[in-house]
Enzyme design. Structure first.
Site, PDB file in Angstrom:
ATOM      1  CD1 TRP A 177      -2.272  -2.134   1.955  1.00 39.34           C
ATOM      2  CD2 TRP A 177      -2.896  -1.725   0.086  1.00 39.34           C
ATOM      3  NE1 TRP A 177      -2.219  -3.447   2.023  1.00 39.34           N
ATOM      4  CE2 TRP A 177      -3.410  -2.684   0.380  1.00 39.34           C
ATOM      5  CE3 TRP A 177      -3.140  -0.586  -0.901  1.00 39.34           C
ATOM      6  CZ2 TRP A 177      -4.095  -3.304   0.449  1.00 39.34           C
ATOM      7  CZ3 TRP A 177      -4.306  -1.544  -1.900  1.00 39.34           C
ATOM      8  CH2 TRP A 177      -5.117  -3.176  -1.630  1.00 39.34           C
ATOM      9  CG  ASP A 213      -3.248   3.708   4.661  1.00 39.45           C
ATOM     10  OD1 ASP A 213      -3.585   4.124   4.722  1.00 39.45           O
ATOM     11  OD2 ASP A 213      -2.144   3.186   3.512  1.00 39.45           O
ATOM     12  CE  LYS A 273      -7.412  -3.747   4.702  1.00 41.45           C
ATOM     13  NZ  LYS A 273      -7.265  -2.193   4.000  1.00 41.45           N
TER      14      LYS A 273
HETATM   15  C1  LIG Z   1      -6.468  -2.098   2.920  1.00 42.22           C
HETATM   16  C2  LIG Z   1      -5.282  -0.670   2.964  1.00 42.22           C
HETATM   17  C3  LIG Z   1      -5.353  -0.007   1.592  1.00 42.22           C
HETATM   18  C4  LIG Z   1      -6.505  -0.062   0.374  1.00 42.22           C
HETATM   19  O1  LIG Z   1      -7.557   0.455   0.939  1.00 42.22           O
HETATM   20  P1  LIG Z   1      -9.027   0.561  -0.367  1.00 42.22           P
HETATM   21  O2  LIG Z   1      -9.879   0.896   0.612  1.00 42.22           O
HETATM   22  O3  LIG Z   1      -8.902  -1.563   0.047  1.00 42.22           O
HETATM   23  O4  LIG Z   1      -8.635   1.426  -1.661  1.00 42.22           O
HETATM   24  C5  LIG Z   1      -4.488   1.179   1.851  1.00 42.22           C
HETATM   25  N1  LIG Z   1      -4.042   1.623   2.661  1.00 42.22           N
HETATM   26  C6  LIG Z   1      -3.535   0.102   4.115  1.00 42.22           C
HETATM   27  C7  LIG Z   1      -2.872   0.230   5.067  1.00 42.22           C
HETATM   28  C8  LIG Z   1      -4.621  -0.968   3.740  1.00 42.22           C
HETATM   29  O5  LIG Z   1      -4.170  -1.707   4.764  1.00 42.22           O
END
Ligand SMILES: *Cc1c(COP(=O)(O)O)cnc(C)c1O
Length: 355
Positions: free
Chosen positions: A101, A167, A191
């Site tokens: 990511w 993020d 998540k």
């Molecule tokens: C799952 C995840 C993403 C991607 O998320 P989406 O909502 O599917 O775009 C980005 N960063 C991290 C750290 C993630 O775990």
């Protein structure tokens, strides 16, 4: 029977939250309407939206100089929206490239300006780099607090003299932190917070207005700030489930209590990984994630056997991501200690039979 849900995302939600949400799908608060049928401009939804925003600020100890937005397009949309708003060809940004990511975020930012980075790709992202240096005039530093796929986590907020962006998709609200150190935080809800379909962005005004370009309306943070995330129709139901999860989190003692529970779950599982002769952890010890625990069997050929045994006792979602192999147990806030205990017992049993 409800399984032990170790899915990486979308992932486990609290059962009380699911029950309240399912009632609201039939009827919200004696309104004679489903939560799926209310207007996003109704007073009922304003209550949900404002409530969720207030609880987010409360949990993070942030004042109202921070805006809380609910956007669509996933965390992945933030990979481009963020540099679109904050980085131009005159400037540069610094990124930690610590996983898939994080690397996607780097790739998108390169469309907008100069990107410098420090990477742990040399060892298949099994660690968090410690040595890096900034010039000091970067528009921002971007990092991923928890690397969902590789099972590493940044345990200390970087000390840098530039705006800090994070993020937090896979560990938001899992631990106490000085959130006021950040200028922008974002997280996909699916998540640790709610269902798929909404992304939370928390940001300060002071970041904005510094790039010299036209920004399309939907990709401009200012649009969503000025309309309080109601420029267009927001994902009402996803926001509602986040609202319920936040309410429960606060009722159960907030971040301090959830962190204790998460620490105990992680310690229980890592102890077993370290003591069990058949299993080994894949992430560097000091960078281990307390949310996504990655591990494997010394003997890969036994993988299917272990997954079958796990499946039989109701353990779901343990297969590792293809870029790491082995197993990944995502032990987010909503996962009870009991599920970790069942996993640990199964690992012991497996060692007895196959050791
Ligand atoms: C799952 C995840 C993403 C991607 O998320 P989406 O909502 O599917 O775009 C980005 N960063 C991290 C750290 C993630 O775990």
């Amino acid at each position: 029977m409800r399984k032990h849900i170790f899915n990486a995302g979308p992932s486990i939600l609290n059962l009380d939250v699911l029950m309240e949400a399912s009632n609201a799908v039939l009827e919200l608060d004696e309104l004679g309407m489903s939560v799926l049928e209310i207007s996003h401009r109704s007073p009922e939804f304003a209550h949900i939206m404002n409530g969720a925003q207030d609880m987010i600020r409360q949990l993070m100890g942030l004042d109202d100089s921070y805006h809380v937005l609910f956007l669509q397009g996933g965390a992945s949309m933030q990979f481009c929206m963020l540099p679109y708003n904050l980085l131009d060809s005159k400037g540069s940004a610094f990124y930690f490239d610590t996983g898939k990511w994080a690397n996607n975020a780097v790739k998108e930012a390169k469309h907008f300006g100069t990107v410098n980075s420090v990477s742990s790709e040399d060892k298949n992202y099994c660690y968090i780099p410690e040595r890096y240096s900034l010039q000091g005039n970067e528009a921002y530093l971007h990092y991923t607090s928890n690397n969902t796929i590789y099972g590493t986590q940044v345990h200390k907020i970087p000390e840098v003299g530039v705006p800090l962006i994070c993020d937090m998709s896979s560990d938001i609200f899992s631990r106490e932190m000085d959130f006021s150190r950040f200028d922008l935080i974002y997280a996909g809800a699916q998540k640790n917070l709610g269902p798929a379909g909404v992304t939370i962005v928390i940001l300060k005004d002071s970041l904005l207005g510094k790039v010299d370009r036209q920004i399309p309306t939907m990709l401009d943070y200012k649009t969503h700030i000025s309309k309080n995330s109601l420029f267009n129709t927001p994902p009402v139901f996803a926001i509602y489930v986040c609202y319920l999860t936040l309410k429960r989190l606060i009722e159960k003692g907030g971040l301090e209590d959830v962190e204790k529970a998460n620490d105990q779950k992680a310690a229980t599982l890592y102890n077993e990984i370290d003591e069990n002769p058949l299993f080994v952890g894949t992430a560097n010890q000091e960078d281990r994630s307390k949310m996504n625990v990655t591990f494997k069997l010394e003997d890969d050929s036994l993988n299917e056997l272990f997954l079958n045994m796990a499946n039989e006792v109701g353990l779901a979602g343990l297969k590792g991501h293809r870029s790491v192999g082995g197993f990944r147990a995502s032990i987010y806030n909503a996962l009870p200690l009991e599920s970790v205990n069942v996993l640990v017992e199964t690992m012991r049993e497996f060692a007895t039979v196959n050791g």
